[in-house]
Design a protein around this motif. Structure first.
Motif, PDB file in Angstrom:
ATOM      1  N   LEU A  72      26.268  49.352  32.508  1.00 13.74           N
ATOM      2  CA  LEU A  72      25.092  49.564  31.682  1.00 13.74           C
ATOM      3  C   LEU A  72      24.987  51.045  31.315  1.00 13.74           C
ATOM      4  O   LEU A  72      25.340  51.909  32.107  1.00 13.74           O
ATOM      5  CB  LEU A  72      23.841  49.141  32.438  1.00 13.74           C
ATOM      6  CG  LEU A  72      23.677  47.643  32.630  1.00 13.74           C
ATOM      7  CD1 LEU A  72      22.455  47.366  33.482  1.00 13.74           C
ATOM      8  CD2 LEU A  72      23.540  46.959  31.276  1.00 13.74           C
ATOM      9  N   PRO A  73      24.472  51.303  30.119  1.00 11.53           N
ATOM     10  CA  PRO A  73      24.323  52.688  29.676  1.00 11.53           C
ATOM     11  C   PRO A  73      23.600  53.559  30.702  1.00 11.53           C
ATOM     12  O   PRO A  73      23.956  54.717  30.917  1.00 11.53           O
ATOM     13  CB  PRO A  73      23.499  52.555  28.396  1.00 11.53           C
ATOM     14  CG  PRO A  73      23.829  51.194  27.877  1.00 11.53           C
ATOM     15  CD  PRO A  73      24.063  50.340  29.088  1.00 11.53           C
ATOM     16  N   LEU A  74      22.602  52.975  31.334  1.00 13.80           N
ATOM     17  CA  LEU A  74      21.842  53.698  32.352  1.00 13.80           C
ATOM     18  C   LEU A  74      22.730  54.224  33.475  1.00 13.80           C
ATOM     19  O   LEU A  74      22.622  55.372  33.903  1.00 13.80           O
ATOM     20  CB  LEU A  74      20.807  52.720  32.910  1.00 13.80           C
ATOM     21  CG  LEU A  74      20.226  52.892  34.285  1.00 13.80           C
ATOM     22  CD1 LEU A  74      18.946  53.672  34.175  1.00 13.80           C
ATOM     23  CD2 LEU A  74      19.922  51.527  34.882  1.00 13.80           C
ATOM     24  N   LEU A  75      23.628  53.384  33.940  1.00 16.80           N
ATOM     25  CA  LEU A  75      24.503  53.787  35.046  1.00 16.80           C
ATOM     26  C   LEU A  75      25.552  54.778  34.565  1.00 16.80           C
ATOM     27  O   LEU A  75      25.901  55.725  35.271  1.00 16.80           O
ATOM     28  CB  LEU A  75      25.160  52.563  35.671  1.00 16.80           C
ATOM     29  CG  LEU A  75      24.201  51.669  36.437  1.00 16.80           C
ATOM     30  CD1 LEU A  75      24.902  50.415  36.923  1.00 16.80           C
ATOM     31  CD2 LEU A  75      23.593  52.399  37.629  1.00 16.80           C
ATOM     32  N   GLY A 116      23.880  58.085  34.456  1.00 22.74           N
ATOM     33  CA  GLY A 116      23.699  58.624  35.808  1.00 22.74           C
ATOM     34  C   GLY A 116      25.001  59.157  36.384  1.00 22.74           C
ATOM     35  O   GLY A 116      25.031  60.229  37.000  1.00 22.74           O
ATOM     36  N   GLU A 119      16.908  52.149  28.240  1.00 21.61           N
ATOM     37  CA  GLU A 119      16.336  52.064  29.580  1.00 21.61           C
ATOM     38  C   GLU A 119      15.717  53.385  29.980  1.00 21.61           C
ATOM     39  O   GLU A 119      15.893  53.841  31.103  1.00 21.61           O
ATOM     40  CB  GLU A 119      17.437  51.690  30.575  1.00 21.61           C
ATOM     41  CG  GLU A 119      18.281  50.527  30.142  1.00 21.61           C
ATOM     42  CD  GLU A 119      19.768  50.764  30.384  1.00 21.61           C
ATOM     43  OE1 GLU A 119      20.334  51.674  29.748  1.00 21.61           O
ATOM     44  OE2 GLU A 119      20.347  50.067  31.209  1.00 21.61           O
TER      45      GLU A 119
END
Lengths: 375, 458
Positions: A83-86, A89, A337
């Motif tokens: 996911l883009p979020l991960l 991060g 997100e």
């Protein structure tokens, strides 16, 4: 970036039950065979999270977040897009540590330097640095469990790209190589197969294990990306005292860079603890050092008295990453997100501390690195 | 085969048990749904009473908890503001169940489009992969995406009452009965927990309000419950006549429901009605903005960090509401830890209905109930005088001494309203009942449940 290797659960659980290290008694043995079985299950679960992390790195590389030609070489599972979020991060964490390492290496660039990466796992940093700074006088050490170093060496010894970088001196006679080596020593790259906790039990009677090629006289940066956080706070403290007092005694400059989760007491933090606990993963230093200020004081307490700083990865994304780079990264994927990303980034921090007399290489290297105000 | 009548009820039963229905039934269902949705305008008209829900994101078990807390269809009239799919493990079951209910009870459930109801987003965030995994082909995903293109872009709720009839429920553990307004007070906001227990309640035109007030004062940074700023500027004028707001006593404006927010290209609701919505969500333009934008503490418009849509400030909301005779905008789209968050003098509210979002965030969820005008028939606005001295109504600035309420919220907004003057005075907001609930235990209802595994950096 490291796919931070999670220490072997067998040792961790042995330790939690009071046995100091692997191979010795297993502490309270009342659970008998079923507890052995349970540990195997946990082992498998944790190993899969390690490859998960390696996969996250590959995902970042494939999407253009990170430039790491070696990531793919160590990932064993088919790559899946994260996911883009991960991805974001992973990018922030990696670039934050890159920045601290780069500033260190670029300060008096000709002087010899040393990096010790704890629980390095499938980390590719050494190989990336070797490309980025081809002429640098750098001794790189990785410490991990034998199963992990063996796996890593098996990969290194069968890949030409890795191989030529890992053997800078004289290529060994391939026929003389161990079939399954667990250690590797050279003037620039060293893999030490050992249980970190064996460094914690050192005393006058029982000196800590020897780390070949570790030079006590050159400035040393110790790196722990999600490694020490799996150990008890007292164990971590003992390990660091071994480094600060025995391996790299004063006045040799030494520093520590930590990447760990923080804020265990809010809703997100409580959920994180309970989610990880259901996977048999426990993070003792998360509860021992809940906030940024605790992280700073902890560094000071270890003896990193000339600098003890911390910032969460949310601030790092905002302040350390240049505007141009932020724009580039934001353009890689549409990220829907935002609130969740904020939460996630707030719950991880980078902490960095050093002992160098107050005017040494680390003081100069990191003078301009912005830390976070307050707790 | 055709999916109608008893077949439909069978499908609903199966989906309620979190079991997918066969591909041919999905095709049939999607066809029926499209026939139905094509008749709806871009902005669907909905009569109160209605229960407004935010993002679901495939958290099927939590959707069941939502129905438990809010009442079942068709007993309760629902309006879902999009983002049915992606992220959670049961996007398919969640969306198909909602769609079945829509086909079965078209007048009791309204579905509008979220930014995740899109081909592009679902290929990144999980729904596509889920369909592929569960059916072995992308057909079902394709059918669903065709339905997405027909979903309305917004809804306009009319006929909501300004005053809630108080819930006759027990108090939640931490609620102090002394903090609740008088039983005959005009209730503007009430918050209940999942068991229907009253968490707090407060009256319109009152500054001696519920525990929410002290909560907000002690923690100004917390998002919601918001500082209980009454939406009115000062009853000194309005309230004094006893019927200044009209003899009906219920004159709340309409409530616009949209997934994301406003667009700089849209200044009237009629402009939304003119859009050609039957397409994939575009990367820019009015339709995109309605699904992607967020309110923010800024003046005017700003760039969105999401890469689509815009940020918009209080001034934008107040002007839009005034121009369109709205009393409130209800939207979803943003995770709020407390389940709902009112902003800008209660002119806009975010409702979030996915508890412990992504099995990781630890948040609670909420739904918003708007009561029906007339349920409080004969109600006449109470003047200050009627309420008597100590229990006086809201007077401009009267609670300024009531602690430093965070600095921004109350005072600033009140100033803004007084600056805007009578012509810009917001319409009386609807009475709002929030039901707050937590994540459902995954194995509680005999439904298959994959153990949630949230990703962390390890």
């Amino acid at each position: 970036m490291s796919a931070p290797e999670i220490p072997n659960l067998k040792s961790i659980f042995a330790n939690r039950r009071g046995a100091p290290s692997r191979g010795r008694g297993r502490g309270r043995a009342h659970a008998g065979a079923s507890s052995e079985r349970a540990e195997e299950v946990r082992d498998t679960a944790v190993r899969s999270t390690d490859q998960d992390a390696a996969g996250s790195r590959v995902s970042c590389v494939e999407l253009g977040y990170l430039d790491d030609p070696y990531a793919q070489l160590f990932a064993t599972q088919a790559s899946t897009r994260r996911l883009p979020l991960l991805n974001r991060g992973t990018y922030v964490r990696t670039s934050a540590i890159d920045l601290l390492v780069d500033r260190f290496l670029q300060t008096t660039p000709d002087a010899p330097k040393q990096i010790v990466s704890l629980g390095a796992g499938t980390d590719t940093r050494y190989f990336r640095l070797k490309d980025h700074y081809p002429n640098i006088n750098l001794r790189y050490h990785e410490i991990d469990f034998a199963t992990n170093t063996a796996a890593k060496l098996a990969r290194v010894n069968t890949n030409k790209q890795l191989y030529t970088r890992a053997y800078p001196d004289s290529p060994p006679d391939v026929f003389k190589l161990d079939t399954r080596p667990t250690t590797h020593y050279s003037s620039s790259y060293n893999l030490h197969a050992l249980d970190l906790r064996s460094l914690a039990t050192a005393s006058d009677d029982a000196p800590p294990p020897t780390l070949p090629n570790l030079d006590p006289s050159i400035p040393t940066l110790i790196l722990s990306e999600m490694c020490l956080t799996y150990l008890q706070a007292t164990t971590v403290s003992s390990i660091l005292h071994t480094f600060l007092d025995t391996y790299i005694p004063a006045p040799t400059p030494i520093s520590l860079v930590l990447y760990e989760p923080i804020l265990p007491n809010d809703a997100f933090g409580r959920t994180m603890i309970s989610n990880l606990a259901s996977r048999n993963i426990h993070l003792p230093t998360l509860t021992a050092y809940p906030e940024l200020e605790d992280q700073r004081q902890r560094l000071k307490g270890y003896g990193f008295i000339h600098g003890f700083k911390a910032a969460d990865t949310r601030l790092i994304w905002r302040e350390w990453v240049t505007g141009e780079e932020k724009e580039r990264v934001a353009g890689l994927e549409m990220l829907d997100e935002m609130e969740e990303l904020d939460l996630l980034l707030k719950h991880y921090c980078v902490a960095w501390g050093w002992r160098d007399g107050g005017d040494g290489v680390f003081t100069r290297a990191w003078a301009a690195v912005l830390e976070q105000e307050g707790a | 085969m055709s999916i109608g009548g008893s077949d439909l009820d069978k499908a609903i039963g199966q989906l309620r048990a979190c079991r997918p229905i066969p591909e041919n039934q999905v095709r049939e269902l999607c066809y029926k749904a499209r026939e139905l949705l094509i008749e709806e305008g871009n902005v669907v008209g909905v009569d109160a009473p209605v229960t407004i829900c935010g993002d679901i994101h495939g958290q099927f078990h939590d959707l069941m908890e939502l129905f438990r807390v809010g009442g079942d269809v068709p007993d309760t009239n629902y309006l879902f503001m999009g983002d049915f799919v992606d992220r959670g493990f049961y996007s398919l079951e969640s969306f198909l169940l909602l769609l079945c209910l829509k086909v079965r009870y078209p007048d009791r459930i309204t579905l509008i489009r979220g930014n995740h109801e899109s081909r592009q987003i679902t290929t990144v965030y999980g729904f596509y992969d889920e369909c592929l995994r569960k059916y072995g082909s992308a057909n079902v995903w394709r059918y669903c995406c065709e339905v997405f293109d027909y979903l309305a872009l917004g809804a306009l709720v009319t006929g909501a009452t300004t005053s809630l009839s108080p819930t006759d429920g027990p108090l939640a553990d931490n609620t102090n009965i002394d903090s609740l307004p008088d039983s005959d007070a005009d209730i503007e906001i009430e918050t209940l927990n999942a068991n229907g227990e009253i968490m707090y309640r407060y009256a319109r035109n009152s500054d001696s309000q519920s525990s929410a007030a002290s909560q907000a004062n002690s923690n100004p940074a917390s998002s919601s419950p918001v500082a209980p700023t009454p939406t009115r500027t000062g009853p000194a004028g309005t309230g004094a006549s006893g019927s200044a707001n009209g003899s009906k006593g219920n004159d709340t404006g309409a409530i616009l429901c949209v997934h994301g927010g406003l667009s700089p290209l849209i200044d009237t609701i009629d402009k939304i009605r003119l859009l050609d919505r039957k397409q994939e969500v575009p990367h820019e333009g009015a339709m995109c903005d309605l699904l992607w934008s967020d309110p923010d503490e800024i003046d005017g418009w700003g760039l969105s960090p999401r890469g689509a849509g815009f940020l918009f400030g209080a001034d934008i909301v107040k002007c839009f509401n005034h121009r369109n005779d709205l009393s409130l905008i209800a939207r979803a789209h943003q995770l709020v830890m407390e389940g709902f968050k009112e902003m800008f003098d209660s002119t806009i509210v975010t409702v979030w209905s996915a508890p412990n979002y992504c099995y990781r965030c630890g948040n609670v969820a909420a739904i918003l109930e708007l009561g029906e005008d007339g349920s409080n028939a004969g109600f006449v606005r109470r003047s200050n005088g009627d309420q008597g001295g100590g229990n006086g109504g809201w007077v401009l600035g009267s609670n300024v001494g009531n602690g430093n309420n965070g600095g921004q919220g109350g005072n600033g907004n009140r100033r803004l309203s007084s600056v805007l003057g009578d012509s810009m005075r917001p319409r009386e907001g609807p009475g709002r009942r929030y039901r707050v609930f937590e994540a459902a235990p995954q194995d509680s209802r005999g439904m298959p449940a994959k153990k949630p595994v949230a990703d962390y950096f390890l």
